[in-house]
Design a protein around this motif. Structure first.
Motif, mmCIF file in Angstrom:
data_model
loop_
_atom_site.group_PDB
_atom_site.id
_atom_site.type_symbol
_atom_site.label_atom_id
_atom_site.label_comp_id
_atom_site.label_asym_id
_atom_site.label_seq_id
_atom_site.Cartn_x
_atom_site.Cartn_y
_atom_site.Cartn_z
ATOM 1 N N THR A 94 2.711 -10.195 4.338
ATOM 2 C CA THR A 94 3.995 -9.493 4.302
ATOM 3 C C THR A 94 4.377 -9.033 2.901
ATOM 4 O OG1 THR A 94 5.143 -11.614 4.198
ATOM 5 C CG2 THR A 94 4.900 -10.594 6.382
ATOM 6 N N LEU A 109 4.499 -5.301 2.312
ATOM 7 C CA LEU A 109 5.641 -4.487 2.712
ATOM 8 C C LEU A 109 6.407 -3.943 1.507
ATOM 9 C CD1 LEU A 109 6.959 -6.525 5.755
ATOM 10 C CD2 LEU A 109 5.756 -4.332 5.784
ATOM 11 N N LEU A 156 8.561 0.195 5.991
ATOM 12 C CA LEU A 156 8.168 -0.244 7.329
ATOM 13 C C LEU A 156 8.639 -1.671 7.558
ATOM 14 C CD1 LEU A 156 4.547 1.133 7.159
ATOM 15 C CD2 LEU A 156 6.391 2.059 8.552
ATOM 16 N N TYR A 161 7.607 -5.256 9.674
ATOM 17 C CA TYR A 161 6.509 -5.919 10.380
ATOM 18 C C TYR A 161 7.053 -6.654 11.585
ATOM 19 C CZ TYR A 161 2.623 -9.027 11.399
ATOM 20 O OH TYR A 161 1.615 -9.707 12.025
ATOM 21 N N LEU A 193 3.287 -2.541 12.321
ATOM 22 C CA LEU A 193 4.249 -2.080 11.325
ATOM 23 C C LEU A 193 5.080 -0.996 11.990
ATOM 24 C CD1 LEU A 193 1.981 -1.904 8.166
ATOM 25 C CD2 LEU A 193 3.670 -3.632 8.733
ATOM 26 N N PRO A 253 -3.491 -3.191 7.956
ATOM 27 C CA PRO A 253 -2.708 -2.183 8.667
ATOM 28 C C PRO A 253 -3.485 -0.884 8.825
ATOM 29 C CG PRO A 253 -1.839 -2.529 6.458
ATOM 30 C CD PRO A 253 -2.955 -3.507 6.649
#
Length: 108
Positions: free
Chosen positions: A47, A50, A62, A64, A71, A87
């Motif tokens: 994470t 992100l 985005l 999660y 995403l 991703p």
């Protein structure tokens, strides 16, 4: 020197795994090798990415979603899959989440 999240993001974008230390006994075999009888769980999405990942279409942050392992771009209503912790940010691989919700509502 780059911070840890930036190093991970740069490594992920280059498509190369981060280097791992090799012990004197040599590299360890992966637990999901054929014949080992054990399957490793899918890799979790980091994470921390992100902070640097944005939607390639809208350039917006985005979110999660753990339950679907995707995403999500709420503004455009699309979801990018996360496969083995990586991703897949190719727009053609994304699914429309608003259409999915509308279809579910129609079926009920």
């Amino acid at each position: 020197m780059l911070s840890a999240p930036w190093r991970r993001a740069a490594s992920a974008l280059r498509g190369r795994p981060r280097s791992r230390a090799v012990h004197a006994a040599g590299p360890r075999s992966a637990p999901d090798t054929p014949g080992s009888g054990q399957a490793s769980p899918p890799a979790d999405f980091d994470t921390a990415l992100l902070d640097v990942l944005v939607c390639p279409l809208s350039k917006k942050p985005l979110r999660y979603e753990v339950s679907t392992n995707e995403l999500i771009n709420e503004e455009l209503g699309i979801a990018y899959p996360v496969i083995d912790g990586i991703p897949n940010m190719i727009p053609q691989a994304a699914r429309m989440i608003h259409q999915s919700k509308q279809q579910e509502e129609k079926e009920q």
